[in-house]
Design an enzyme around this catalytic site. Structure first.
Site, PDB file in Angstrom:
ATOM      1  N   CYS A  40       0.840  -1.204   0.000  1.00  0.00           N
ATOM      2  CA  CYS A  40       0.000   0.000   0.000  1.00  0.00           C
ATOM      3  C   CYS A  40       0.876   1.255   0.000  1.00  0.00           C
ATOM      4  CB  CYS A  40      -0.964  -0.055   1.175  1.00  0.00           C
ATOM      5  SG  CYS A  40      -2.264   1.187   1.087  1.00  0.00           S
ATOM      6  N   HIS A  82      -3.460  -5.816   1.225  1.00  0.00           N
ATOM      7  CA  HIS A  82      -2.750  -5.993   2.496  1.00  0.00           C
ATOM      8  C   HIS A  82      -2.673  -7.449   2.966  1.00  0.00           C
ATOM      9  CE1 HIS A  82      -2.370  -1.728   3.722  1.00  0.00           C
ATOM     10  NE2 HIS A  82      -3.365  -1.587   2.874  1.00  0.00           N
ATOM     11  N   GLU A  87      -0.710  -8.626   5.143  1.00  0.00           N
ATOM     12  CA  GLU A  87      -0.417  -8.685   6.586  1.00  0.00           C
ATOM     13  C   GLU A  87      -1.678  -8.654   7.440  1.00  0.00           C
ATOM     14  OE1 GLU A  87      -0.467  -6.070   4.853  1.00  0.00           O
ATOM     15  OE2 GLU A  87      -0.656  -4.220   6.005  1.00  0.00           O
TER      16      GLU A  87
END
Lengths: 225, 82
Positions: free
Chosen positions: A87, A196, A198
């Site tokens: 991002c 994302h 994560e």
């Protein structure tokens, strides 16, 4: 020896803790790096996390790109240091010219936050070796300026050289050219990704655990090196 | 002190959704006849000392490396008369 992965915190980073957590769940040791400190403390790879570094002032990632830590990371990346930008981290990598193109305002102008289906197109990079080419994953996506743009020649080059790492499936959430969600540099050590992974590493907090592969990939790559 | 103005605009081929949104809002407010809007950035640099060719060259360098992202943006540099 434990694999050590640095996660940079810029003023305005949001996802540095989640990135550290993902690194730990993958089996590596997360090392907090500070934007003002040039020293990478001997890490084996670096994650540039999501967020709004420097308030997105000027352009997303434009000021972070000139921070002391980035000086060392840019030099290291050119020598093969694995770097994953997620991002805002992807925006920083484009502003650093480690990756081609740029990320612009979503074509519909709205901030978007959704669970996004992706197809892993290139499973040979330092950060995608745990996947199969063509594998579909679902991870969160959240951005206001996530539209990947580049001129046609650059887009053709990325396609021809297999440097599109991930592509949006079902909907194109931000107007990215050719549904591109992530790209890599020529050497495959630098990867930028708008969604994302994560945030998709544990069943309790993520829509899936599909994102963990990015972090186990780097571990596998470094252990086998 | 002299003022140097750097204007930064998205390249013509880059979609400008903000400009489009402004353009679409204009007729609703009664401002008709505006076919297109592009939105950009203006930087006003107050320069110490003379604005000679060397100073302008440094400002162009700053614009190229920092103020504009030349992958998607064009810029112009001009000295503003006071």
């Amino acid at each position: 020896m434990t694999t050590r992965i640095g996660v940079v915190t810029f003023p305005g980073s949001l996802d540095d803790r989640d990135a550290q957590r993902a690194v730990r769940l993958a089996g590596a040791e997360p090392v907090a790096l500070w934007h003002g400190d040039k020293d990478l403390h001997g890490v084996d790879g670096v994650v540039l996390p999501g967020g709004f570094s420097y308030g997105d002032y000027l352009r997303c990632g434009a000021i972070s790109r000139f921070s002391p830590v980035m000086e060392t990371i840019i030099a290291g990346a050119r020598e093969g240091l694995p770097v994953l930008g997620i991002c805002n981290g992807f925006q920083i990598l484009c502003e650093s010219h480690l990756l081609p193109g740029a990320l612009t305002r979503n074509d519909h102008l709205h901030f978007i936050c959704r669970d996004q289906r992706l197809r892993i197109e290139n499973a040979d990079t330092a950060w995608t070796g745990s996947y199969e080419a063509g594998q579909e994953i679902v991870v969160p996506l959240k951005n206001g300026e996530g539209g990947f743009v580049a001129d046609e020649r650059t887009l053709d080059m990325l396609e021809a050289e297999g440097r599109v790492v991930a592509r949006y499936l079902e909907v194109n959430p931000n107007g990215s050219r050719r549904d591109i969600a992530g790209i890599t540099n020529e050497a495959g050590n630098v990867v930028g990704l708008m969604p994302h992974p994560e945030h998709a590493v544990e069943p309790l907090t993520g829509p899936t655990t599909d994102g963990l592969g990015f972090f186990t990939s780097i571990l596998k790559k470094l252990v086998n090196a | 002190m002299a003022r140097v103005v750097v204007d930064v605009m998205l390249k013509p081929e880059i979609l400008d959704p903000q400009g489009q949104a402004v353009q679409r809002a204009l007729p609703r407010l009664g401002f008709t006849g505006i076919a297109d809007v592009r939105q950009g950035k203006r930087f006003e640099l107050e320069v110490e000392g003379p604005v000679d060719d060397a100073a302008l060259a440094r400002i162009r360098e700053a614009a190229e490396t920092f103020l504009a992202n030349t992958v998607i943006e064009d810029f112009t540099v001009r000295v503003e008369d006071k």
